[in-house]
Design a protein around this motif. Structure first.
Motif, PDB file in Angstrom:
ATOM      1  N   ILE A 159      -2.775  -6.996  -3.703  1.00 30.12           N
ATOM      2  CA  ILE A 159      -2.027  -5.891  -4.297  1.00 30.12           C
ATOM      3  C   ILE A 159      -1.322  -6.290  -5.587  1.00 30.12           C
ATOM      4  N   ASP A 160      -1.424  -7.553  -5.966  1.00 34.45           N
ATOM      5  CA  ASP A 160      -0.819  -8.035  -7.202  1.00 34.45           C
ATOM      6  C   ASP A 160      -1.938  -8.473  -8.147  1.00 34.45           C
ATOM      7  N   PRO A 188      -4.666   6.530   1.447  1.00 35.84           N
ATOM      8  CA  PRO A 188      -4.931   6.078   0.081  1.00 35.84           C
ATOM      9  C   PRO A 188      -3.866   5.117  -0.428  1.00 35.84           C
ATOM     10  N   TRP A 189      -4.261   4.220  -1.314  1.00 33.68           N
ATOM     11  CA  TRP A 189      -3.336   3.322  -1.995  1.00 33.68           C
ATOM     12  C   TRP A 189      -3.089   3.862  -3.394  1.00 33.68           C
ATOM     13  N   LEU A 190      -1.874   3.668  -3.874  1.00 35.12           N
ATOM     14  CA  LEU A 190      -1.604   3.967  -5.272  1.00 35.12           C
ATOM     15  C   LEU A 190      -2.344   2.965  -6.154  1.00 35.12           C
ATOM     16  N   ASP A 191      -2.804   3.434  -7.304  1.00 34.12           N
ATOM     17  CA  ASP A 191      -3.451   2.526  -8.247  1.00 34.12           C
ATOM     18  C   ASP A 191      -2.434   1.512  -8.756  1.00 34.12           C
ATOM     19  N   GLU A 192      -2.914   0.324  -9.086  1.00 34.40           N
ATOM     20  CA  GLU A 192      -2.032  -0.711  -9.618  1.00 34.40           C
ATOM     21  C   GLU A 192      -1.511  -0.316 -10.994  1.00 34.40           C
ATOM     22  N   GLU A 193      -0.268  -0.667 -11.251  1.00 30.46           N
ATOM     23  CA  GLU A 193       0.290  -0.413 -12.573  1.00 30.46           C
ATOM     24  C   GLU A 193      -0.340  -1.359 -13.590  1.00 30.46           C
ATOM     25  N   ALA A 223       0.843  -1.182   0.000  1.00 31.18           N
ATOM     26  CA  ALA A 223       0.000   0.000   0.000  1.00 31.18           C
ATOM     27  C   ALA A 223       0.883   1.238   0.000  1.00 31.18           C
ATOM     28  N   ALA A 224       0.417   2.259  -0.673  1.00 29.87           N
ATOM     29  CA  ALA A 224       1.196   3.475  -0.766  1.00 29.87           C
ATOM     30  C   ALA A 224       1.196   4.217   0.569  1.00 29.87           C
ATOM     31  N   GLU A 268     -19.195   5.591  -8.967  1.00 33.07           N
ATOM     32  CA  GLU A 268     -18.108   4.933  -9.696  1.00 33.07           C
ATOM     33  C   GLU A 268     -16.938   4.747  -8.741  1.00 33.07           C
ATOM     34  N   GLY A 269     -16.376   3.540  -8.741  1.00 32.10           N
ATOM     35  CA  GLY A 269     -15.276   3.243  -7.840  1.00 32.10           C
ATOM     36  C   GLY A 269     -13.970   3.878  -8.276  1.00 32.10           C
ATOM     37  N   GLY A 270     -13.271   4.461  -7.328  1.00 34.63           N
ATOM     38  CA  GLY A 270     -11.972   5.062  -7.587  1.00 34.63           C
ATOM     39  C   GLY A 270     -10.862   4.235  -6.954  1.00 34.63           C
ATOM     40  N   SER A 271      -9.950   4.896  -6.277  1.00 32.94           N
ATOM     41  CA  SER A 271      -8.813   4.222  -5.661  1.00 32.94           C
ATOM     42  C   SER A 271      -9.232   3.530  -4.363  1.00 32.94           C
ATOM     43  N   ARG A 272      -8.432   2.557  -3.962  1.00 31.68           N
ATOM     44  CA  ARG A 272      -8.646   1.897  -2.678  1.00 31.68           C
ATOM     45  C   ARG A 272      -7.977   2.704  -1.569  1.00 31.68           C
ATOM     46  N   PHE A 273      -8.381   2.403  -0.347  1.00 30.51           N
ATOM     47  CA  PHE A 273      -7.788   3.060   0.819  1.00 30.51           C
ATOM     48  C   PHE A 273      -7.810   2.086   1.985  1.00 30.51           C
ATOM     49  N   ARG A 274      -6.991   2.396   2.988  1.00 31.23           N
ATOM     50  CA  ARG A 274      -6.985   1.635   4.237  1.00 31.23           C
ATOM     51  C   ARG A 274      -7.468   2.539   5.358  1.00 31.23           C
TER      52      ARG A 274
END
Length: 200
Positions: free
Chosen positions: A181-182, A114-119, A2-3, A90-96
């Motif tokens: 996360i993968d 916030p988590w960075l979006d997956e590449e 997670a970012a 609409e769903g955006g980024s994930r968070f913890r």
């Protein structure tokens, strides 16, 4: 991982469902605390957080949310035949979720990281069957994706998230897939689940 981005506080909407990044979720709004949430987000152009309920219920006393959720942006409004407000998100980024507090009106707010979006990762050939399965699911139960660009089917994150939301999975399974996360690990997990749905 997670970012490690600065935390922020957002309103939370615990639900008996999982919202995935890029997904769509329609909600019926009737409780005053959530009508206030919609007004706040509309006025400020901000998002709220959707978290699956771990304990409690959607209505009534504040529920206990899962530690990982998804930002939801309101993209449409409607008034339903029953007179209640309907919104499409609409769903955006994930968070913890780091910690939560309950306002006097019962609205749950959370300090979230916030988590960075997956590449973007190309779907490996061993998961090609999952692309075909998603096409069939969209034809039958996912009309909102029928005009999706073909290139999206080659994006491992998009493919995994769409399968996770359209397959008839238990809430815990959806939450597990959300928290991965993968994107390739997520596709492998979905592939391992599929035999359950094969007809004898």
């Amino acid at each position: 991982m997670a970012a490690q981005l600065p935390s922020t506080e957002i309103p939370l909407f615990p639900l008996n469902t999982v919202l995935f990044p890029g997904g769509q979720l329609q909600l019926r709004i009737f409780e005053p605390r959530y009508l206030d949430l919609v007004r706040e987000c509309t006025r400020t152009g901000s998002s709220f957080g959707v978290c699956q309920i771990l304990e409690g219920h959607e209505a009534g006393a504040p529920a206990t949310p899962a530690a990982v959720g998804t930002l939801a942006r309101i993209v449409d409004f409607s008034y339903r035949e029953d007179g209640l407000l309907g919104i499409t998100t609409e769903g955006g980024s994930r968070f913890r979720v780091v910690r939560t507090r309950v306002r006097s009106d019962g609205l749950l707010r959370g300090e979230v990281e916030p988590w960075l979006d997956e590449e973007t990762q190309q779907v490996p050939v061993e998961f090609a069957l999952l692309q075909t399965i998603l096409e069939r699911l969209i034809e039958t139960i996912g009309p909102q994706w029928r005009n999706a660009e073909r290139s999206l089917y080659d994006d491992a994150s998009w493919l995994g998230f769409r399968l996770a939301e359209l397959l008839p999975l238990a809430g815990e399974e959806q939450q597990q897939l959300l928290e991965m996360i993968d994107p390739l690990q997520r596709l492998a997990a979905v592939r391992d689940i599929l035999p359950r749905f094969q007809k004898a």
